[in-house]
Design a protein around this motif. Structure first.
Motif, short mmCIF file in Angstrom:
data_model
loop_
_atom_site.label_atom_id
_atom_site.label_comp_id
_atom_site.label_asym_id
_atom_site.label_seq_id
_atom_site.Cartn_x
_atom_site.Cartn_y
_atom_site.Cartn_z
N CYS A 165 66.61 119.98 -29.29
CA CYS A 165 67.13 120.94 -30.27
C CYS A 165 66.74 122.36 -29.83
N ARG A 166 67.70 123.23 -29.74
CA ARG A 166 67.41 124.62 -29.37
C ARG A 166 68.50 125.56 -29.87
N PHE A 167 68.20 126.85 -29.82
CA PHE A 167 69.18 127.89 -30.18
C PHE A 167 70.41 127.80 -29.27
N ASP A 168 71.54 128.26 -29.78
CA ASP A 168 72.59 128.67 -28.86
C ASP A 168 73.02 130.12 -29.14
N SER A 169 72.29 130.79 -30.01
CA SER A 169 72.31 132.26 -30.06
C SER A 169 71.13 132.70 -29.20
N TYR A 201 75.52 111.20 -43.83
CA TYR A 201 75.64 109.87 -43.24
C TYR A 201 77.01 109.33 -43.61
N PRO A 202 77.81 108.92 -42.62
CA PRO A 202 79.09 108.32 -42.98
C PRO A 202 78.89 107.04 -43.75
N ASP A 203 79.84 106.75 -44.61
CA ASP A 203 79.74 105.57 -45.45
C ASP A 203 80.21 104.34 -44.68
N GLY A 251 77.94 110.35 -32.93
CA GLY A 251 78.32 111.74 -33.19
C GLY A 251 78.15 112.59 -31.94
N THR A 252 79.16 113.43 -31.70
CA THR A 252 79.15 114.27 -30.50
C THR A 252 79.42 115.73 -30.85
N GLY A 253 78.87 116.19 -31.99
CA GLY A 253 78.85 117.61 -32.32
C GLY A 253 77.66 118.24 -31.58
N SER A 254 77.29 119.46 -31.99
CA SER A 254 76.23 120.20 -31.29
C SER A 254 74.92 119.41 -31.22
N SER A 255 74.59 118.66 -32.28
CA SER A 255 73.32 117.92 -32.29
C SER A 255 73.37 116.74 -31.33
N GLY A 256 74.44 115.94 -31.41
CA GLY A 256 74.55 114.74 -30.57
C GLY A 256 74.54 115.09 -29.10
N VAL A 257 75.27 116.15 -28.72
CA VAL A 257 75.35 116.49 -27.30
C VAL A 257 74.09 117.21 -26.82
N GLN A 258 73.24 117.66 -27.75
CA GLN A 258 71.96 118.23 -27.33
C GLN A 258 70.93 117.14 -27.08
N ILE A 259 70.88 116.15 -27.98
CA ILE A 259 69.81 115.15 -27.85
C ILE A 259 70.10 114.17 -26.72
N GLN A 317 81.50 108.20 -29.77
CA GLN A 317 82.25 109.45 -29.97
C GLN A 317 83.53 109.18 -30.77
N ARG A 318 83.68 109.87 -31.91
CA ARG A 318 84.94 109.75 -32.63
C ARG A 318 85.92 110.80 -32.12
N SER A 319 85.45 112.05 -32.03
CA SER A 319 86.31 113.11 -31.49
C SER A 319 85.56 113.79 -30.35
N ALA A 320 86.25 113.98 -29.23
CA ALA A 320 85.64 114.74 -28.14
C ALA A 320 85.60 116.21 -28.54
N LYS A 360 87.28 124.06 -33.56
CA LYS A 360 86.04 123.59 -34.19
C LYS A 360 84.91 124.38 -33.56
N ARG A 361 83.79 124.44 -34.19
CA ARG A 361 82.65 125.17 -33.66
C ARG A 361 82.24 124.47 -32.34
N PRO A 362 82.38 125.17 -31.20
CA PRO A 362 82.12 124.47 -29.94
C PRO A 362 80.63 124.31 -29.64
N SER A 375 87.92 121.47 -38.94
CA SER A 375 86.54 121.93 -38.79
C SER A 375 85.75 121.69 -40.07
N TYR A 376 84.47 121.42 -39.91
CA TYR A 376 83.64 121.24 -41.11
C TYR A 376 83.50 122.54 -41.90
N PHE A 377 83.94 123.66 -41.30
CA PHE A 377 83.92 124.93 -42.05
C PHE A 377 84.88 124.88 -43.24
P1 NAP Z 1 78.89 118.05 -36.56
O1 NAP Z 1 79.26 119.16 -35.66
O2 NAP Z 1 79.48 117.98 -37.89
O3 NAP Z 1 79.15 116.70 -35.77
C1 NAP Z 1 79.09 115.47 -36.42
C2 NAP Z 1 79.54 114.39 -35.48
O4 NAP Z 1 79.46 113.17 -36.16
C3 NAP Z 1 80.99 114.57 -35.02
O5 NAP Z 1 81.09 114.19 -33.69
C4 NAP Z 1 81.72 113.62 -35.95
O6 NAP Z 1 82.94 113.16 -35.44
C5 NAP Z 1 80.71 112.51 -36.03
N1 NAP Z 1 80.98 111.63 -37.15
C6 NAP Z 1 81.04 111.96 -38.46
N2 NAP Z 1 81.36 110.88 -39.20
C7 NAP Z 1 81.50 109.86 -38.33
C8 NAP Z 1 81.84 108.49 -38.48
N3 NAP Z 1 82.13 107.98 -39.66
N4 NAP Z 1 81.89 107.73 -37.36
C9 NAP Z 1 81.63 108.27 -36.17
N5 NAP Z 1 81.31 109.56 -35.96
C10 NAP Z 1 81.26 110.34 -37.03
O7 NAP Z 1 77.29 118.02 -36.79
P2 NAP Z 1 76.12 118.52 -35.82
O8 NAP Z 1 76.33 118.07 -34.44
O9 NAP Z 1 74.84 118.17 -36.46
O10 NAP Z 1 76.28 120.09 -35.82
C11 NAP Z 1 76.45 120.79 -37.03
C12 NAP Z 1 76.23 122.25 -36.81
O11 NAP Z 1 74.85 122.52 -36.74
C13 NAP Z 1 76.76 122.82 -35.51
O12 NAP Z 1 78.14 123.06 -35.51
C14 NAP Z 1 75.97 124.08 -35.40
O13 NAP Z 1 76.46 125.08 -36.23
C15 NAP Z 1 74.62 123.61 -35.90
N6 NAP Z 1 73.82 123.18 -34.74
C16 NAP Z 1 73.47 124.14 -33.85
C17 NAP Z 1 72.78 123.78 -32.75
C18 NAP Z 1 72.44 124.83 -31.76
O14 NAP Z 1 72.73 124.69 -30.62
N7 NAP Z 1 71.85 125.92 -32.16
C19 NAP Z 1 72.41 122.47 -32.51
C20 NAP Z 1 72.77 121.51 -33.44
C21 NAP Z 1 73.49 121.88 -34.56
P3 NAP Z 1 84.30 113.93 -35.78
O15 NAP Z 1 84.26 115.19 -34.96
O16 NAP Z 1 85.37 112.99 -35.42
O17 NAP Z 1 84.27 114.23 -37.26
#
Ligand code: NAP
Length: 552
Positions: free
Chosen positions: A64-68, A159-161, A194-202, A217-220, A338-340, A499-501
């Motif tokens: 886990c780290r900044f991306d700012s 947590y997804p249901d 999950g492959t949002g910012s958290s998943g791809v960091q850890i 990964q549900r969505s790349a 989406k927030r990259p 986007s989750y926004f």
């Molecule tokens: P996220 O961006 O919302 O990603 C959630 C992931 O979980 C997505 O890949 C999503 O897939 C997946 N998911 C959700 N429901 C699912 C299901 N039922 N089955 C399978 N996969 C499912 O959450 P996050 O990665 O924790 O990041 C959230 C925000 O936190 C970031 O956008 C950022 O603003 C902040 N953050 C920042 C940093 C940093 O670098 N500073 C690090 C971590 C987080 P789908 O895309 O298909 O929905």
């Protein structure tokens, strides 16, 4: 009851415990506590966690780290503080940020005004006293004149249901609720969902330790390199010398970053020039790929497609297995919709034979089992499941605090169709309640615009006090106006409705844009107007006689 050093009743005959009650010890709450005290208010902070940090307390997962950029995310209110903290890296890792925030708290002697392990469960506006009674799960029951909820936009893990989540016999963690004691990954079979910012960091950080790592990964996502680096002593000297100039740039930029905007459009350049420019972008730090990219890359489909194709080629070049590479390339959205996420060794990780990728669009999860995860292709066994499945963005924490305003109005009811705010910090029917760092404020580098709001709130409370009032609230007209401005801005935003926004990731949540496309400039402009007009935008009154001023 827990033995707390604070508070005692204020010695002013009001029966109040404090002037300002702040909820949440993250970046915004700490600043609000500091400024409230500096401006002569008594202030107390309640925090659900066991320590300081907010998001940087809870999200302590490996990697886990900044991306700012660290120094643009940090506080800028004190040159001395800026000078004395030397960030080790351009993008600091979570432990350093947590240390920094603890340092700030101790340096400004704020800890004695904080209560930890105290999650707020109810906050009720008392009429006609014009105060808030706040109850927390540690037994605290406090009366305060003002309530400032600095509870964050990404603080309620989602947590997804999926059926069977409770059945899993191994250990599982959400990235946003990571335990303080280290998790042993060595030799374990690990799933990351999950492959949002958290998943791809850890994932890349644990990949070498584990026996196997399976990424679901549900969505790349369009991941590009973070390009982190240590900050050299020379760079520290340059930063100190340029502090004021840096503040000026941050204060006037749309999203609170230093990256200069680019006025060129993608097709101003030849194909070769574009490729060279995209290579520069690929090698640039973090959000420069949004802020300094071609001016039209986020707004013109053809320009966006050029950049996406450049990234897709990089992915194909890095990832050895073409099938895996293809799965990692998004097909359903453009860059910036989406927030990259920004990554280090993420694509490279898939060349590690211990790592595999499951595409949930092809083989969805059917259920979580006692032993692992069952998709339509069968069951895979795991020792550890990491839920990197995101958060209830923007309104999640505010709607779970049991906030009740005038006439018992529940915030959940007032916001049943989505949040309604003025300046992203007050809502009608909830006098003396503020929520800086909540929905509708701006977009970008959060501490910058959350800080603007905290400074404004403190100025407002000072104005109210100095003019003999003790109630401040916004009327429905300005709330309507700001909310309509936010809604209109949604179409101007690069972010798409996926986007989750827009709250799209949470089942049943209203699809409403939760940011402010006007960014800091819009926020600044409106704040300046309010101040110049002596807060006539707000309704100010006295609790003793209810005397009203201002049309709101
Ligand atoms: P996220 O961006 O919302 O990603 C959630 C992931 O979980 C997505 O890949 C999503 O897939 C997946 N998911 C959700 N429901 C699912 C299901 N039922 N089955 C399978 N996969 C499912 O959450 P996050 O990665 O924790 O990041 C959230 C925000 O936190 C970031 O956008 C950022 O603003 C902040 N953050 C920042 C940093 C940093 O670098 N500073 C690090 C971590 C987080 P789908 O895309 O298909 O929905």
């Amino acid at each position: 009851m827990i033995d707390h050093p604070e508070p005692t009743h204020l010695d002013d005959g009001s029966g109040l415990d404090t002037d300002v009650l702040i909820v949440g010890a993250g970046v915004t709450g700490i600043y609000q506590l500091y400024l409230a005290h500096k401006s002569g208010f008594s202030a107390l902070l309640l925090e659900a966690g066991g320590g300081v940090g907010g998001t940087w307390y809870w999200n302590r997962y490996p990697g886990c780290r900044f991306d700012s950029e660290s120094y643009t995310y940090a506080y800028l209110f004190s040159k001395e503080l800026f000078d004395e903290w030397e960030w080790a890296e351009l993008f600091a890792e979570q432990p350093e940020t947590e240390r920094y925030l603890n340092h700030v708290v101790d340096r400004f002697d704020l800890r004695r005004h904080m209560r930890f392990d105290a999650r707020v469960t109810a906050a009720t506006y008392d009429e006609p006293a014009g105060t808030w009674t706040v109850v927390a799960d540690d037994g605290s029951r406090l009366r305060s004149r003002y309530l400032v909820a600095t509870t964050g936009v990404l603080s309620v893990p989602f947590y997804p249901d999926l059926p069977g989540r409770q059945d899993f016999r191994g250990v599982s963690f959400h990235t946003g609720l990571w335990p303080e004691s280290p998790v042993e990954f060595a030799g374990r079979r690990v799933a990351v969902i999950g492959t949002g910012s958290s998943g791809v960091q850890i994932a890349p950080v644990i990949a070498d330790q584990v026996a196997s790592l399976t990424v679901y990964q549900r969505s790349a996502n369009w991941c590009t390199p973070l390009n982190n680096a240590p900050i050299t002593p020379e760079e520290h000297r340059r930063l100190r010398a340029g502090f004021e100039a840096m503040r000026e740039v941050l204060n006037t930029s749309l999203a609170g970053f230093l990256h200069p905007a680019n006025e060129r459009s993608a097709f101003d350049d030849s194909e070769d020039e574009r490729r060279v420019f995209f290579e520069t972008m690929w090698n640039s730090p973090g959000f420069a790929k949004l802020s300094s990219n071609y001016a039209d890359v986020l707004f013109d489909d053809a320009a966006n497609a050029e950049w996406c194709e450049f990234i897709a080629k990089k992915v194909r070049d890095i990832v050895g297995d073409p099938e895996t590479a293809d799965k990692l390339i998004p097909k359903d959205h453009g860059f910036g919709e989406k927030r990259p996420p920004f990554v280090t060794d993420y694509y490279e990780m898939y060349n590690n034979p211990k790592v595999s990728l499951i595409d949930l669009k092809e083989t969805p999860i059917v259920r979580i089992t006692e032993r692992g995860i069952e998709t339509t292709e069968g069951e895979a066994e795991f020792d550890i499941v990491v839920w990197a499945t995101g958060f209830d963005f923007g309104t999640g924490a505010l709607l779970r605090m049991g906030i009740r305003g005038r006439d018992g109005l529940a915030l959940e009811d007032h916001w049943a169709d989505g949040p309604r705010t003025f300046l992203g910090l007050q809502t009608t029917g909830f006098p003396n309640l503020f929520f800086p760092g909540g929905p509708h404020a701006a977009a970008g580098n959060n501490p910058r615009y959350n800080g603007d709001q905290v400074e404004f709130i403190t100025h407002a409370l000072t104005f109210v006090r100095d003019h003999g009032y003790d109630i401040i609230e916004v009327g429905p007209e300005l709330e309507d106006e700001w909310t309509a401005m936010v809604d209109r801005g949604a179409s101007k935003s690069p972010f798409g409705e996926a986007s989750y926004f827009f709250g799209t990731n949470i089942p049943g949540k209203p699809r409403k844009y939760l940011l402010n496309s006007g960014g800091r400039p819009k926020l600044f402009k409106e704040i300046a107007k309010v101040v110049a007009n002596d807060y006539q935008a707000f309704r100010l009154s006295r609790s003793s006689d209810g005397g009203d001023r201002g049309e709101g």
